[in-house]
Design a protein around this motif. Sequence first.
Motif, short mmCIF file in Angstrom:
data_model
loop_
_atom_site.label_atom_id
_atom_site.label_comp_id
_atom_site.label_asym_id
_atom_site.label_seq_id
_atom_site.Cartn_x
_atom_site.Cartn_y
_atom_site.Cartn_z
N VAL A 1 -2.22 -1.45 -4.63
CA VAL A 1 -3.25 -0.43 -4.41
C VAL A 1 -4.63 -0.86 -4.16
O VAL A 1 -5.02 -1.89 -5.21
N GLY A 2 -5.44 -0.73 -3.34
CA GLY A 2 -6.83 -0.87 -3.44
C GLY A 2 -7.04 -2.66 -2.99
O GLY A 2 -8.05 -3.00 -3.41
N ASP B 1 0.98 -1.10 0.02
CA ASP B 1 -0.03 0.09 -0.20
C ASP B 1 0.86 1.33 0.01
O ASP B 1 2.16 0.98 0.14
N CYS B 2 0.29 2.35 -0.12
CA CYS B 2 1.27 3.42 -0.19
C CYS B 2 0.19 4.89 0.00
O CYS B 2 -1.00 4.61 -0.18
N HIS B 3 0.73 5.69 0.59
CA HIS B 3 -0.21 7.11 0.72
C HIS B 3 -0.16 7.71 -0.55
O HIS B 3 0.75 7.41 -1.61
N ALA B 4 -1.00 8.73 -0.78
CA ALA B 4 -1.25 9.07 -2.04
C ALA B 4 -0.20 10.47 -2.01
O ALA B 4 0.18 10.74 -3.42
N LYS B 5 0.14 10.86 -1.04
CA LYS B 5 1.06 12.19 -0.84
C LYS B 5 2.41 11.67 -0.94
O LYS B 5 2.95 10.69 -0.51
N GLY C 1 2.54 7.44 10.42
CA GLY C 1 2.41 5.87 10.23
C GLY C 1 2.26 5.61 8.77
O GLY C 1 2.28 4.35 8.49
N ASP C 2 1.84 6.63 7.98
CA ASP C 2 1.83 5.96 6.38
C ASP C 2 3.23 6.08 5.81
O ASP C 2 4.25 6.64 6.40
N VAL C 3 3.27 5.45 4.80
CA VAL C 3 4.42 5.22 3.95
C VAL C 3 4.22 5.71 2.45
O VAL C 3 2.92 5.23 1.93
N SER C 4 4.96 6.64 1.87
CA SER C 4 4.63 7.06 0.43
C SER C 4 5.25 6.20 -0.47
O SER C 4 6.33 5.31 -0.08
#
Length: 251
Positions: free
Chosen positions: A96-97, A68-72, A79-82
């Motif tokens: 994704v998704g 998964d990835c963050h949109a930014k 806690g998110d990963v780009s």
Amino acid sequence: TPGIRPLVAGNWKMNGTSASLNELRAITHGFMHGLDADTEALVCVPATLVFRAAEIAASTPVRIGGEDCHAKESGAHTGDVSAEMLKDAGASHVIVGHSERRTDHGEDDAAVRAKAEAAWRAGLVAVICIGETRAERESGATLDILSRQIEGSVPASATPANAVIAYEPVWAIGTGLTPTVADVAEAHAHIRARLLERLGADAGKMRILYGGSVKPSNAVELLAIDNVDGALVGGASLKAADFLGIAEAYQ
Ligand code: PEP
């Protein structure tokens, strides 16, 4: 599908610590020795393992992906990963998704589309997941749901080089249940037709993976279906013997 190089992809989900890297070593070994060189291999691992997994898989035919990835690209998102971070750690792909993201984190089609675009911004291939729930299957809505998810989740700039579609019936994930051969064929033909309509003739070369309880014992049957260009494998990707057993369907 003629002219398409099949992809066997693993998804470790929230499983795996340093010790699991031995399974990855065994997977790379299997793809270097004996498996059909025309089959592409990808293992998507938890973010904590991407860097080390990519080191292990470097100069082997196995590619490493995030789940998964963050949109930014960066910022105040604890806690998110780009996608850029995954790329920097050595990933070439990102899922994704996935239905577990859609369910656990309320990700809708627009969020998934933004993540696919983030993957491309970072130079990653997006593995975009779609699939119906059991209730949707039982009510006869499967093909409509797939159309809607393709429309909403797959950016118009998707190409066979930057995107892979994974058809994963939610009710088949981790359950041991799989659709019939006829149902998989119908869903994949429908997805192909919608992609051609949406993206043009190039979509004839886009890979459409089947995912949901794929294992060595059903891989030959599932991977031989028209428009099935590989598999996305959850549980059975955690053990090298099972994952390699699935890839052997292409020998
Ligand atoms: C998945 O997580 O994408 C998946 C298909 O899981 P499983 O193979 O365990 O059903």
